[in-house]
Design a protein around this motif. Structure first.
Motif, short mmCIF file in Angstrom:
data_model
loop_
_atom_site.label_atom_id
_atom_site.label_comp_id
_atom_site.label_asym_id
_atom_site.label_seq_id
_atom_site.Cartn_x
_atom_site.Cartn_y
_atom_site.Cartn_z
N THR A 1 -20.99 28.03 -55.87
CA THR A 1 -20.62 26.51 -55.45
C THR A 1 -21.55 25.76 -55.44
O THR A 1 -23.03 25.74 -54.03
CB THR A 1 -19.45 26.45 -55.16
OG1 THR A 1 -18.18 26.70 -55.89
CG2 THR A 1 -18.51 25.05 -54.55
N GLU A 2 -21.64 24.26 -55.46
CA GLU A 2 -22.96 23.49 -54.98
C GLU A 2 -22.18 22.70 -54.15
O GLU A 2 -21.07 21.81 -54.51
CB GLU A 2 -23.65 23.03 -55.37
CG GLU A 2 -25.09 23.03 -56.41
CD GLU A 2 -25.31 22.88 -57.34
OE1 GLU A 2 -25.70 20.84 -57.43
OE2 GLU A 2 -26.70 23.41 -57.98
N MET A 3 -22.52 21.96 -52.63
CA MET A 3 -21.69 20.37 -52.14
C MET A 3 -22.88 19.77 -51.63
O MET A 3 -23.63 20.00 -51.21
CB MET A 3 -21.30 21.34 -50.76
CG MET A 3 -20.58 22.87 -50.73
SD MET A 3 -19.74 23.08 -48.93
CE MET A 3 -19.29 21.56 -48.02
N TYR A 4 -21.91 18.26 -51.58
CA TYR A 4 -22.94 17.61 -51.64
C TYR A 4 -21.94 16.22 -50.52
O TYR A 4 -21.35 16.29 -50.70
CB TYR A 4 -22.76 16.31 -53.10
CG TYR A 4 -23.91 17.59 -54.29
CD1 TYR A 4 -25.23 17.05 -54.20
CD2 TYR A 4 -23.41 18.12 -54.74
CE1 TYR A 4 -25.80 18.00 -54.85
CE2 TYR A 4 -24.71 19.21 -55.92
CZ TYR A 4 -25.47 18.55 -55.69
OH TYR A 4 -26.01 19.10 -56.38
N ARG A 5 -22.70 15.36 -49.60
CA ARG A 5 -22.14 14.96 -48.10
C ARG A 5 -21.58 13.71 -49.09
O ARG A 5 -22.87 13.07 -50.24
CB ARG A 5 -23.21 14.84 -47.42
CG ARG A 5 -22.56 14.07 -46.03
CD ARG A 5 -23.29 13.96 -44.79
NE ARG A 5 -22.78 13.17 -44.06
CZ ARG A 5 -22.97 13.66 -42.62
NH1 ARG A 5 -23.66 14.01 -42.55
NH2 ARG A 5 -22.36 13.30 -41.66
N LEU A 6 -20.73 13.01 -49.07
CA LEU A 6 -20.51 12.14 -49.20
C LEU A 6 -20.13 10.84 -48.40
O LEU A 6 -20.14 11.47 -46.94
CB LEU A 6 -18.82 11.88 -50.33
CG LEU A 6 -18.63 12.87 -51.57
CD1 LEU A 6 -17.51 13.02 -51.76
CD2 LEU A 6 -19.74 12.71 -52.80
N LYS A 7 -20.37 9.07 -48.54
CA LYS A 7 -19.49 8.61 -47.92
C LYS A 7 -18.52 8.34 -47.46
O LYS A 7 -17.26 8.71 -48.19
CB LYS A 7 -20.43 7.64 -48.31
CG LYS A 7 -21.58 7.10 -48.11
CD LYS A 7 -22.15 5.49 -48.96
CE LYS A 7 -23.50 5.89 -49.22
NZ LYS A 7 -24.20 4.51 -49.40
N SER A 8 -18.25 8.34 -45.73
CA SER A 8 -16.62 8.37 -45.80
C SER A 8 -16.01 6.90 -45.86
O SER A 8 -16.64 6.04 -45.95
CB SER A 8 -16.58 8.90 -44.48
OG SER A 8 -16.92 7.67 -43.61
N GLY A 9 -14.58 6.94 -45.99
CA GLY A 9 -13.79 5.63 -46.57
C GLY A 9 -14.18 4.24 -44.92
O GLY A 9 -13.53 3.76 -45.29
N GLY A 10 -14.88 4.91 -43.88
CA GLY A 10 -15.23 3.90 -42.60
C GLY A 10 -14.27 4.06 -42.01
O GLY A 10 -13.38 4.57 -42.04
#
Length: 70
Positions: free
Chosen positions: A50-59
């Protein structure tokens, strides 16, 4: 997450599953259980790598909703 071509770094298979997870940060967000960190995962269907990528939050609005829905 946007679809893209993926080949597993361990076994080379191109079949995978994607998911999203949310985690708490540190300090006050951890104390209040605010899950303000968002990550996308790509998991190989063969070996489970598994690879993980940080995503932008919903604000800020998403953070406020998270407080009330915990």
């Amino acid at each position: 997450m946007a679809q893209r071509e993926f080949a597993c770094a361990k076994c080379g298979l191109t079949k995978y599953e994607t998911e999203e997870i949310r985690t708490t940060g540190s300090g006050l967000s951890r104390f209040l259980n605010l899950q303000n960190k968002k990550f996308g995962t790509i998991t190989c269907s063969n070996c489970g790598y598994t690879e993980m990528y940080r995503l932008k939050s919903g604000g800020r609005v998403a953070d406020v909703i998270d407080i009330f829905t915990n």
